[in-house]
Design an enzyme around this catalytic site. Structure first.
Site, PDB file in Angstrom:
ATOM      1  N   HIS A  48      -5.029 -18.085   9.545  1.00  0.00           N
ATOM      2  CA  HIS A  48      -4.773 -18.903   8.343  1.00  0.00           C
ATOM      3  C   HIS A  48      -4.702 -20.363   8.763  1.00  0.00           C
ATOM      4  CE1 HIS A  48      -3.157 -20.376   4.616  1.00  0.00           C
ATOM      5  NE2 HIS A  48      -3.262 -19.177   4.075  1.00  0.00           N
ATOM      6  N   HIS A  70      -3.315 -14.345  11.133  1.00  0.00           N
ATOM      7  CA  HIS A  70      -2.822 -14.019   9.789  1.00  0.00           C
ATOM      8  C   HIS A  70      -3.155 -12.593   9.337  1.00  0.00           C
ATOM      9  CE1 HIS A  70      -1.508 -14.902   5.721  1.00  0.00           C
ATOM     10  NE2 HIS A  70      -2.707 -14.619   5.218  1.00  0.00           N
ATOM     11  N   ARG A  90     -11.792 -19.607   4.350  1.00  0.00           N
ATOM     12  CA  ARG A  90     -10.706 -19.774   5.314  1.00  0.00           C
ATOM     13  C   ARG A  90     -11.186 -19.960   6.759  1.00  0.00           C
ATOM     14  NH1 ARG A  90      -6.060 -15.585   4.053  1.00  0.00           N
ATOM     15  NH2 ARG A  90      -5.889 -16.830   2.170  1.00  0.00           N
ATOM     16  N   ALA A 127       3.967 -12.394   1.023  1.00  0.00           N
ATOM     17  CA  ALA A 127       2.777 -12.978   0.392  1.00  0.00           C
ATOM     18  C   ALA A 127       3.173 -14.031  -0.640  1.00  0.00           C
ATOM     19  CB  ALA A 127       1.935 -11.888  -0.249  1.00  0.00           C
ATOM     20  N   GLN A 128       2.471 -15.131  -0.594  1.00  0.00           N
ATOM     21  CA  GLN A 128       2.793 -16.236  -1.501  1.00  0.00           C
ATOM     22  C   GLN A 128       1.753 -16.360  -2.601  1.00  0.00           C
ATOM     23  OE1 GLN A 128       2.994 -19.776   0.893  1.00  0.00           O
ATOM     24  NE2 GLN A 128       4.818 -19.123   1.998  1.00  0.00           N
ATOM     25  N   GLY A 129       0.490 -16.583  -2.180  1.00  0.00           N
ATOM     26  CA  GLY A 129      -0.577 -16.985  -3.101  1.00  0.00           C
ATOM     27  C   GLY A 129      -0.726 -16.069  -4.291  1.00  0.00           C
ATOM     28  N   ARG A 144     -11.876 -12.137   5.255  1.00  0.00           N
ATOM     29  CA  ARG A 144     -11.372 -11.774   3.929  1.00  0.00           C
ATOM     30  C   ARG A 144     -11.284 -12.973   2.984  1.00  0.00           C
ATOM     31  NH1 ARG A 144      -6.085 -11.933   1.874  1.00  0.00           N
ATOM     32  NH2 ARG A 144      -5.227 -12.367   3.931  1.00  0.00           N
ATOM     33  N   ALA A 158       0.845  -1.202   0.000  1.00  0.00           N
ATOM     34  CA  ALA A 158       0.000   0.000   0.000  1.00  0.00           C
ATOM     35  C   ALA A 158       0.882   1.253   0.000  1.00  0.00           C
ATOM     36  CB  ALA A 158      -0.922  -0.021   1.220  1.00  0.00           C
ATOM     37  N   ASN A 178       4.640  -7.657   5.626  1.00  0.00           N
ATOM     38  CA  ASN A 178       3.774  -8.784   5.241  1.00  0.00           C
ATOM     39  C   ASN A 178       3.633  -8.886   3.727  1.00  0.00           C
ATOM     40  OD1 ASN A 178       3.434  -9.512   7.847  1.00  0.00           O
ATOM     41  ND2 ASN A 178       1.348  -8.741   8.066  1.00  0.00           N
ATOM     42  N   GLU A 184      -7.832 -20.493  -5.247  1.00  0.00           N
ATOM     43  CA  GLU A 184      -7.703 -20.516  -3.786  1.00  0.00           C
ATOM     44  C   GLU A 184      -9.086 -20.665  -3.150  1.00  0.00           C
ATOM     45  OE1 GLU A 184      -5.332 -17.323  -2.176  1.00  0.00           O
ATOM     46  OE2 GLU A 184      -3.581 -17.914  -3.325  1.00  0.00           O
TER      47      GLU A 184
HETATM   48  P1  FAD Z   1       2.598  -4.369   5.163  1.00  0.00           P
HETATM   49  O1  FAD Z   1       3.026  -4.995   3.910  1.00  0.00           O
HETATM   50  O2  FAD Z   1       2.572  -5.224   6.367  1.00  0.00           O
HETATM   51  O3  FAD Z   1       3.567  -3.134   5.433  1.00  0.00           O
HETATM   52  C1  FAD Z   1       3.486  -2.391   6.621  1.00  0.00           C
HETATM   53  C2  FAD Z   1       4.627  -1.398   6.648  1.00  0.00           C
HETATM   54  O4  FAD Z   1       4.420  -0.470   7.721  1.00  0.00           O
HETATM   55  C3  FAD Z   1       6.000  -2.018   6.904  1.00  0.00           C
HETATM   56  O5  FAD Z   1       6.907  -1.410   6.023  1.00  0.00           O
HETATM   57  C4  FAD Z   1       6.322  -1.625   8.344  1.00  0.00           C
HETATM   58  O6  FAD Z   1       7.702  -1.488   8.595  1.00  0.00           O
HETATM   59  C5  FAD Z   1       5.635  -0.272   8.410  1.00  0.00           C
HETATM   60  N1  FAD Z   1       5.333   0.177   9.764  1.00  0.00           N
HETATM   61  C6  FAD Z   1       4.592  -0.415  10.730  1.00  0.00           C
HETATM   62  N2  FAD Z   1       4.549   0.359  11.829  1.00  0.00           N
HETATM   63  C7  FAD Z   1       5.276   1.466  11.546  1.00  0.00           C
HETATM   64  C8  FAD Z   1       5.623   2.631  12.281  1.00  0.00           C
HETATM   65  N3  FAD Z   1       5.217   2.843  13.537  1.00  0.00           N
HETATM   66  N4  FAD Z   1       6.406   3.565  11.689  1.00  0.00           N
HETATM   67  C9  FAD Z   1       6.872   3.379  10.435  1.00  0.00           C
HETATM   68  N5  FAD Z   1       6.576   2.302   9.688  1.00  0.00           N
HETATM   69  C10 FAD Z   1       5.782   1.359  10.244  1.00  0.00           C
HETATM   70  N6  FAD Z   1      -2.611 -11.291   0.877  1.00  0.00           N
HETATM   71  C11 FAD Z   1      -2.958 -11.517  -0.389  1.00  0.00           C
HETATM   72  O7  FAD Z   1      -3.792 -10.794  -0.946  1.00  0.00           O
HETATM   73  N7  FAD Z   1      -2.384 -12.527  -1.088  1.00  0.00           N
HETATM   74  C12 FAD Z   1      -1.447 -13.356  -0.551  1.00  0.00           C
HETATM   75  O8  FAD Z   1      -0.946 -14.252  -1.215  1.00  0.00           O
HETATM   76  C13 FAD Z   1      -1.075 -13.147   0.794  1.00  0.00           C
HETATM   77  N8  FAD Z   1      -0.163 -13.948   1.389  1.00  0.00           N
HETATM   78  C14 FAD Z   1       0.262 -13.637   2.655  1.00  0.00           C
HETATM   79  C15 FAD Z   1       1.279 -14.391   3.227  1.00  0.00           C
HETATM   80  C16 FAD Z   1       1.773 -14.062   4.477  1.00  0.00           C
HETATM   81  C17 FAD Z   1       2.872 -14.881   5.099  1.00  0.00           C
HETATM   82  C18 FAD Z   1       1.224 -12.943   5.170  1.00  0.00           C
HETATM   83  C19 FAD Z   1       1.735 -12.571   6.528  1.00  0.00           C
HETATM   84  C20 FAD Z   1       0.195 -12.209   4.610  1.00  0.00           C
HETATM   85  C21 FAD Z   1      -0.291 -12.557   3.352  1.00  0.00           C
HETATM   86  N9  FAD Z   1      -1.311 -11.821   2.765  1.00  0.00           N
HETATM   87  C22 FAD Z   1      -1.675 -12.072   1.476  1.00  0.00           C
HETATM   88  C23 FAD Z   1      -1.835 -10.631   3.416  1.00  0.00           C
HETATM   89  C24 FAD Z   1      -1.127  -9.415   2.812  1.00  0.00           C
HETATM   90  O9  FAD Z   1       0.200  -9.752   2.535  1.00  0.00           O
HETATM   91  C25 FAD Z   1      -1.137  -8.213   3.722  1.00  0.00           C
HETATM   92  O10 FAD Z   1      -2.405  -7.985   4.239  1.00  0.00           O
HETATM   93  C26 FAD Z   1      -0.722  -6.975   2.922  1.00  0.00           C
HETATM   94  O11 FAD Z   1       0.511  -7.231   2.311  1.00  0.00           O
HETATM   95  C27 FAD Z   1      -0.624  -5.772   3.807  1.00  0.00           C
HETATM   96  O12 FAD Z   1       0.013  -4.748   3.080  1.00  0.00           O
HETATM   97  P2  FAD Z   1       0.257  -3.341   3.753  1.00  0.00           P
HETATM   98  O13 FAD Z   1       0.982  -2.520   2.760  1.00  0.00           O
HETATM   99  O14 FAD Z   1      -1.016  -2.828   4.285  1.00  0.00           O
HETATM  100  O15 FAD Z   1       1.172  -3.672   5.044  1.00  0.00           O
HETATM  101  C1  SIN Z   2      -2.023 -17.785   0.956  1.00  0.00           C
HETATM  102  O1  SIN Z   2      -1.205 -17.805   0.047  1.00  0.00           O
HETATM  103  O2  SIN Z   2      -2.609 -18.767   1.404  1.00  0.00           O
HETATM  104  C2  SIN Z   2      -2.329 -16.481   1.582  1.00  0.00           C
HETATM  105  C3  SIN Z   2      -3.292 -15.796   0.751  1.00  0.00           C
HETATM  106  C4  SIN Z   2      -3.928 -14.669   1.487  1.00  0.00           C
HETATM  107  O3  SIN Z   2      -3.618 -14.384   2.646  1.00  0.00           O
HETATM  108  O4  SIN Z   2      -4.804 -14.058   0.877  1.00  0.00           O
END
Ligand code: FAD
Ligand code: SIN
Length: 500
Positions: A232, A338, A280, A44-46, A373, A14, A40, A106
């Site tokens: 998860h 998760h 899920r 992400a894998q899927g 979700r 984001a 996170n 999925e």
């Molecule tokens: P994040 O990617 O978590 O980034 C958060 C950022 O905020 C980081 O850079 C962190 O350092 C920063 N931050 C936090 N607190 C502070 C602070 N106080 N000051 C400054 N910086 C800060 N979703 C899918 O749609 N498909 C998938 O295949 C999938 N697989 C997943 C696999 C795993 C193992 C995990 C954990 C999640 C998965 N998800 C998946 C969920 C998805 O990855 C996350 O919900 C999504 O990436 C969140 O993105 P984000 O940009 O909101 O936050």
């Molecule tokens: C997964 O690859 O199973 C994670 C996908 C997701 O969190 O949406």
């Protein structure tokens, strides 16, 4: 004191999408509490869900999202998400992500529509986005810098106080090294992700401690839907140190992997006609209850080992590290925390109730995820709403609706003075870790997959007793109490919130 046109807190999908989309309209600073790719998104894998095949329809993706979300979703937001999804994929292709030609299937999806780069989708996306934003002169990336408080003046967010995190790595930062203290900006975007790290078992990366939610709470904002926490179902159950569990992607079940009990029974068919590919929350709860009778496994033995390695290289390597041969062994699995479906409420533009403050990605509650979700809708939400926030901000700049932030110095002076870091109260590392560990145990044991009124009351009492003088711990404590109160307020089970 420092300033920029757009302050983005978080360098996940984001935050980086917003940085890319805003980079031609002013100076952008991106903060990351950890390393720039330590989030996170990078794990992400899927993949990322989008309607792009001839036999698929927006209507079907909308329907699948609503069914997974127990119809608690905001329909307008779901329609927006689904219709913008193909454009989100185009944006990622534009920055250099090369998706495989065939999508994965999925759980909860009525047909394959999860676009991926094998099982390294998140990493491919984050590396591609970092590459493009690093080339932009207008963008400053500050790794290991933590936002500790939002600056609010005259009911407007004017930036944040930031502090270098302990492990400040200058090599990763570009511009503004050693920056700290007050950071002013007319537009601040929270992109801080979820709060899995407040749980004893999670798939989440180390920085996921819910900081954005704590910042919003401190600024007086209300949070929404916090009780809907997704667990998860298939984390690898060979657990080493700490609370992080390795994820085995749901896409593997789409590829044919079966969830079985120790007798080899596909017990999920007893609770849902789609068996291993049910939504899920259904799979998680069924595994949770089955674990009371014995261990649960993924059976991959019938799959082609070569294809498996090709499609899922990360998972194959992890299994090898644990001396598990998918052709011979059953793979032990267990559900862990998760994803947070709730967060800081926003409209379609990503703006919160506090003017000047946007929330995008997992920290936000746009209403698209409902009570649970749908798989691979989260990366999608990150891209779609980051773009939407960027568009809204561009519009505001064009209409000259927003003036540069007034100096928030008067606010800073009472808290450390000009250019000096807000004096955050920090306990020793040992005391901090001990208190965090306590929080994790309480949340996992009492606010987990299955909740009762008693377990929630117990959690409320135990969390309230944590008295460590440390701003971070006090922030986590406040957030956990919000989560517990949200759970207590929803007396009936819905989606990922299950009351026994
Ligand atoms: P994040 O990617 O978590 O980034 C958060 C950022 O905020 C980081 O850079 C962190 O350092 C920063 N931050 C936090 N607190 C502070 C602070 N106080 N000051 C400054 N910086 C800060 N979703 C899918 O749609 N498909 C998938 O295949 C999938 N697989 C997943 C696999 C795993 C193992 C995990 C954990 C999640 C998965 N998800 C998946 C969920 C998805 O990855 C996350 O919900 C999504 O990436 C969140 O993105 P984000 O940009 O909101 O936050
Ligand atoms: C997964 O690859 O199973 C994670 C996908 C997701 O969190 O949406």
């Amino acid at each position: 004191m420092k300033s920029c046109d757009f302050l983005i807190i978080g360098s996940g999908i984001a935050g980086l999408t917003a940085a890319y989309s805003l980079s031609d309209f002013g100076s952008v600073t991106v903060l990351s509490k950890g390393g720039l790719d330590e989030n996170n998104s990078g794990l992400a894998q899927g993949g990322i869900a989008a309607v792009r095949s001839a036999d698929d329809r927006f209507k079907k993706h909308i329907q699948d999202t609503l069914i997974a979300g127990a119809k608690h979703n905001r329909r307008k937001a779901v329609k927006f998400l689904v219709k913008e999804a193909p454009k989100a994929i185009e944006l990622l292709q534009e920055v250099g992500v090369r998706f495989a030609e065939t999508p994965h299937l999925e759980g909860g999806h009525s047909l394959p529509r999860v676009w991926h780069t094998g099982d390294r989708t998140g990493n491919s996306i984050i590396q591609a986005l970092l590459k493009v934003v690093r080339k932009k002169k207008s963008v400053t990336l500050l790794a290991h810098h933590e936002a500790i408080e939002l600056i609010v003046k005259n009911n407007r967010c004017c930036g944040a106080f930031i502090a270098p995190s302990l492990s400040l790595s200058r090599a990763e930062s570009r511009g503004g090294e050693g920056a700290g203290g007050e950071f002013l900006s007319p537009f601040t975007l929270l992109a801080t992700g979820g709060f899995g790290q407040l749980y004893g078992r999670t798939t989440n990366a180390a920085p996921a401690t819910g900081d954005g939610l704590v910042l919003a709470l401190k600024a007086g904002l209300k949070l929404k839907d916090l009780e809907f926490i997704q667990f998860h179902p298939t984390a690898l159950n060979v657990h080493g140190k700490g609370n992080r569990y390795f994820l085995i992607s749901e896409a593997l079940r789409g590829f044919g992997a079966k969830v079985v009990n120790r007798r080899g029974e596909e017990f999920l068919f007893r609770v849902h006609p789609n068996g291993s590919l049910a939504p899920r929350d259904v799979v998680t709860r069924a595994i949770f209850f089955e674990e009371e009778r014995g261990p649960v496994f993924l059976d991959l033995r019938h799959l082609d080992p070569r294809e498996l390695r090709q499609e899922f290289p990360t998972i194959s390597e992890a299994l090898k590290r644990h001396r598990l041969d998918p052709a011979k062994h059953l793979i032990p699995i267990t559900p862990v925390e998760h994803y947070s479906c709730g967060g800081v409420p926003t409209g379609l533009s990503g703006e919160t109730e506090l003017p000047g403050l946007y929330a995008i990605g997992e920290v936000a509650c746009t209403g698209v995820q409902g009570a649970n979700r749908l798989a691979s809708n989260s990366l999608l939400e990150g891209v779609v709403f980051a773009q939407s926030a960027a568009k809204d901000i561009q519009k505001k700049i064009k209409n000259k609706k927003t003036r540069p932030p007034e100096s928030a110095l008067s606010h800073a002076e009472g808290k450390g003075g000009r250019g000096v870091c807000h004096p955050a109260i920090r306990a020793s590392a040992v005391a901090y870790q001990k208190a965090l560990q306590k929080i994790r145990e309480i949340m996992w044991e009492n606010v987990g997959i299955v909740r009762t009124k008693e377990s929630l009351k117990e959690a409320e009492e135990e969390i309230s007793q944590i008295q460590l003088k440390d701003d971070r711990i006090q922030g986590y404590k406040a957030l956990c109490l919000e989560i517990i109160h949200a759970c207590l307020a929803r007396k009936k089970s819905l989606g990922a919130h299950f009351m026994s």
